[in-house]
Design a protein around this motif. Sequence first.
Motif, mmCIF file in Angstrom:
data_model
loop_
_atom_site.group_PDB
_atom_site.id
_atom_site.type_symbol
_atom_site.label_atom_id
_atom_site.label_comp_id
_atom_site.label_asym_id
_atom_site.label_seq_id
_atom_site.Cartn_x
_atom_site.Cartn_y
_atom_site.Cartn_z
ATOM 1 N N PRO A 150 0.803 -1.228 0.000
ATOM 2 C CA PRO A 150 0.000 0.000 0.000
ATOM 3 C C PRO A 150 0.830 1.270 0.000
ATOM 4 O O PRO A 150 0.404 2.286 -0.555
ATOM 5 C CB PRO A 150 -0.863 -0.131 1.271
ATOM 6 C CG PRO A 150 -0.234 -1.199 2.087
ATOM 7 C CD PRO A 150 0.502 -2.094 1.154
ATOM 8 N N LYS A 151 2.058 1.219 0.576
ATOM 9 C CA LYS A 151 2.869 2.451 0.612
ATOM 10 C C LYS A 151 3.286 2.871 -0.784
ATOM 11 O O LYS A 151 3.560 4.047 -1.043
ATOM 12 C CB LYS A 151 4.091 2.245 1.502
ATOM 13 C CG LYS A 151 3.712 2.251 2.968
ATOM 14 C CD LYS A 151 4.921 2.375 3.874
ATOM 15 C CE LYS A 151 4.470 2.359 5.318
ATOM 16 N NZ LYS A 151 5.202 1.396 6.136
ATOM 17 N N ALA A 152 3.383 1.902 -1.702
ATOM 18 C CA ALA A 152 3.703 2.235 -3.105
ATOM 19 C C ALA A 152 2.451 2.093 -3.967
ATOM 20 O O ALA A 152 2.538 1.848 -5.176
ATOM 21 C CB ALA A 152 4.825 1.335 -3.615
ATOM 22 N N LEU A 153 1.283 2.251 -3.341
ATOM 23 C CA LEU A 153 -0.006 2.125 -4.033
ATOM 24 C C LEU A 153 -0.119 0.801 -4.798
ATOM 25 O O LEU A 153 -0.693 0.727 -5.873
ATOM 26 C CB LEU A 153 -0.256 3.339 -4.953
ATOM 27 C CG LEU A 153 -0.205 4.712 -4.268
ATOM 28 C CD1 LEU A 153 -0.573 5.824 -5.234
ATOM 29 C CD2 LEU A 153 -1.123 4.759 -3.052
ATOM 30 N N ASN A 154 0.520 -0.234 -4.222
ATOM 31 C CA ASN A 154 0.473 -1.609 -4.745
ATOM 32 C C ASN A 154 1.108 -1.748 -6.133
ATOM 33 O O ASN A 154 0.704 -2.627 -6.922
ATOM 34 C CB ASN A 154 -0.965 -2.150 -4.743
ATOM 35 C CG ASN A 154 -1.582 -2.097 -3.354
ATOM 36 O OD1 ASN A 154 -0.923 -2.445 -2.381
ATOM 37 N ND2 ASN A 154 -2.806 -1.620 -3.252
ATOM 38 N N GLY A 172 0.182 0.753 -11.154
ATOM 39 C CA GLY A 172 1.050 0.524 -12.316
ATOM 40 C C GLY A 172 2.225 -0.369 -12.007
ATOM 41 O O GLY A 172 2.366 -0.886 -10.890
ATOM 42 N N ALA A 173 3.041 -0.555 -13.039
ATOM 43 C CA ALA A 173 4.323 -1.224 -12.809
ATOM 44 C C ALA A 173 5.172 -0.291 -11.958
ATOM 45 O O ALA A 173 4.960 0.935 -11.953
ATOM 46 C CB ALA A 173 4.999 -1.498 -14.140
ATOM 47 N N ASP A 174 6.141 -0.863 -11.251
ATOM 48 C CA ASP A 174 6.937 -0.056 -10.325
ATOM 49 C C ASP A 174 7.944 0.811 -11.095
ATOM 50 O O ASP A 174 8.885 0.303 -11.704
ATOM 51 C CB ASP A 174 7.666 -0.978 -9.334
ATOM 52 C CG ASP A 174 8.270 -0.168 -8.200
ATOM 53 O OD1 ASP A 174 9.111 0.719 -8.477
ATOM 54 O OD2 ASP A 174 7.890 -0.398 -7.046
ATOM 55 N N ILE A 175 7.698 2.111 -11.043
ATOM 56 C CA ILE A 175 8.516 3.055 -11.828
ATOM 57 C C ILE A 175 9.941 3.128 -11.275
ATOM 58 O O ILE A 175 10.912 3.207 -12.030
ATOM 59 C CB ILE A 175 7.852 4.454 -11.832
ATOM 60 C CG1 ILE A 175 6.457 4.362 -12.464
ATOM 61 C CG2 ILE A 175 8.707 5.459 -12.598
ATOM 62 C CD1 ILE A 175 5.584 5.594 -12.255
ATOM 63 N N THR A 176 10.059 3.043 -9.957
ATOM 64 C CA THR A 176 11.400 3.098 -9.349
ATOM 65 C C THR A 176 12.249 1.926 -9.833
ATOM 66 O O THR A 176 13.434 2.090 -10.135
ATOM 67 C CB THR A 176 11.277 3.036 -7.805
ATOM 68 O OG1 THR A 176 10.202 3.867 -7.419
ATOM 69 C CG2 THR A 176 12.540 3.477 -7.124
ATOM 70 N N GLU A 177 11.615 0.748 -9.892
ATOM 71 C CA GLU A 177 12.365 -0.428 -10.346
ATOM 72 C C GLU A 177 12.688 -0.341 -11.844
ATOM 73 O O GLU A 177 13.747 -0.768 -12.295
ATOM 74 C CB GLU A 177 11.570 -1.714 -10.052
ATOM 75 C CG GLU A 177 12.336 -2.967 -10.448
ATOM 76 C CD GLU A 177 11.609 -4.269 -10.101
ATOM 77 O OE1 GLU A 177 11.094 -4.406 -8.990
ATOM 78 O OE2 GLU A 177 11.578 -5.154 -10.979
ATOM 79 N N LEU A 213 3.113 9.393 -20.550
ATOM 80 C CA LEU A 213 3.579 10.509 -19.719
ATOM 81 C C LEU A 213 4.946 10.211 -19.114
ATOM 82 O O LEU A 213 5.616 11.093 -18.590
ATOM 83 C CB LEU A 213 2.563 10.792 -18.598
ATOM 84 C CG LEU A 213 1.113 11.007 -19.042
ATOM 85 C CD1 LEU A 213 0.197 11.167 -17.842
ATOM 86 C CD2 LEU A 213 1.008 12.231 -19.947
ATOM 87 N N LEU A 214 5.343 8.918 -19.187
ATOM 88 C CA LEU A 214 6.636 8.493 -18.637
ATOM 89 C C LEU A 214 7.623 8.160 -19.746
ATOM 90 O O LEU A 214 8.708 7.630 -19.502
ATOM 91 C CB LEU A 214 6.440 7.238 -17.764
ATOM 92 C CG LEU A 214 5.536 7.382 -16.542
ATOM 93 C CD1 LEU A 214 5.132 6.006 -16.017
ATOM 94 C CD2 LEU A 214 6.225 8.189 -15.449
ATOM 95 N N GLY A 215 7.221 8.398 -20.983
ATOM 96 C CA GLY A 215 8.121 8.132 -22.110
ATOM 97 C C GLY A 215 8.156 6.681 -22.553
ATOM 98 O O GLY A 215 9.108 6.247 -23.201
ATOM 99 N N ILE A 220 5.429 3.004 -23.635
ATOM 100 C CA ILE A 220 4.072 2.572 -23.984
ATOM 101 C C ILE A 220 3.663 1.492 -22.974
ATOM 102 O O ILE A 220 4.508 0.957 -22.256
ATOM 103 C CB ILE A 220 3.988 2.029 -25.440
ATOM 104 C CG1 ILE A 220 4.714 0.677 -25.580
ATOM 105 C CG2 ILE A 220 4.544 3.048 -26.436
ATOM 106 C CD1 ILE A 220 4.413 -0.046 -26.902
ATOM 107 N N PRO A 221 2.370 1.152 -22.932
ATOM 108 C CA PRO A 221 1.981 0.052 -22.041
ATOM 109 C C PRO A 221 2.761 -1.214 -22.406
ATOM 110 O O PRO A 221 2.941 -1.507 -23.590
ATOM 111 C CB PRO A 221 0.478 -0.123 -22.349
ATOM 112 C CG PRO A 221 0.034 1.203 -22.853
ATOM 113 C CD PRO A 221 1.206 1.735 -23.635
ATOM 114 N N GLY A 222 3.227 -1.919 -21.378
ATOM 115 C CA GLY A 222 4.066 -3.091 -21.643
ATOM 116 C C GLY A 222 3.539 -4.381 -21.051
ATOM 117 O O GLY A 222 4.146 -5.437 -21.209
ATOM 118 N N PHE A 223 2.396 -4.296 -20.345
ATOM 119 C CA PHE A 223 1.847 -5.514 -19.732
ATOM 120 C C PHE A 223 0.546 -5.916 -20.437
ATOM 121 O O PHE A 223 -0.376 -6.440 -19.812
ATOM 122 C CB PHE A 223 1.571 -5.294 -18.230
ATOM 123 C CG PHE A 223 2.788 -5.148 -17.351
ATOM 124 C CD1 PHE A 223 4.080 -5.197 -17.864
ATOM 125 C CD2 PHE A 223 2.653 -4.965 -15.973
ATOM 126 C CE1 PHE A 223 5.201 -5.045 -17.041
ATOM 127 C CE2 PHE A 223 3.755 -4.830 -15.138
ATOM 128 C CZ PHE A 223 5.037 -4.867 -15.677
#
Length: 257
Positions: free
Chosen positions: A22-26, A65-70, A136-138, A140-143
């Motif tokens: 939940p801290k990373a909005l799952n 979403g997918a984890d942007i940090t990772e 918006l993150l540069g 395309i959807p990848g999943f």
Amino acid sequence: MSDAVIEKVDNDGVVRLTINRPKALNALNSDVLSALEAYLVELETHPRLRAVIITGAGEKSFVAGADITEMRDKTPEEARAFATQALRTIKRLETLPVPVVALVNGFCLGGGCELALACDWAVASENAVFGQPEVLLGVIPGFGGTQRLPRRVGPAMAIDLVTTGRKIDAQEALRIGLVNRVMPQAELENYVEELTKQLKGNGPLSVRGAKQAVHDGLDQDLDSALALETSLFALCFAGEEQKEGMGAFVEKRKPNF
Ligand code: CAA
């Protein structure tokens, strides 16, 4: 809730999987995907499985979403491996033999929306927000979003969502057919409980057959798909379930599946 990234609760064949970050909005990172895949492999051979509910911990987010940090520092090869892991996991969810219900509270973005798209049912609270904001993150959807979204809502709306990255509310998601139901947040749990109870009350093999016919038929031309339906329909008459269901109707009693 424990600190496992996925929580599993099995309520007599109705299995609930909760993504628990939940801290990373799952957000979906490799650990979540690996844990999810391990549970799904287990469920593929669950002898009494009747329905699966997938949700996110907390009331703010299904999956943001997918984890942007990772993902941030990945090379193209690493990004391909990450997407391949996610696609394989999401496909396992989609092809479970029983109905899969996405219980969507709050944010359902990017990889979260792509996860929900692989479910048979998406039931959303009024506060749910959907979108494919990858541009918006540069990226395309990848999943699976560029492929499952147009199959669900049609190419025009899918192009709108994947090229603008705009977010839509639950009512718009309902209007375009992205979700099956929208409920006030306070009623969401009860509704999903009633839904799974209803699914459980029906013939287990016929529910599986109905899902299989819809899923497998969608990838075929109409004549082949109708032939598939006929085969699965005929197969129902080989088992006890049809005898009990039709017998109960004629005898004016409730079937006991
Ligand atoms: N990945 C990693 N962390 C995420 C995340 C994500 N997708 N979404 C949210 N988080 C984290 C935030 O970084 C933040 O962490 P910290 O508290 O450590 O800073 C925490 O979750 C809470 O988020 P916010 O503070 O941003 O919460 P908010 O209410 O202000 O905003 C939000 C909520 C609008 C959903 C915003 O978090 C957001 O825009 N998230 C990203 C959504 C997104 O772009 N998803 C697509 C990802 S790409 C993808 O999924 C690609 C694909 O198809 C494979």
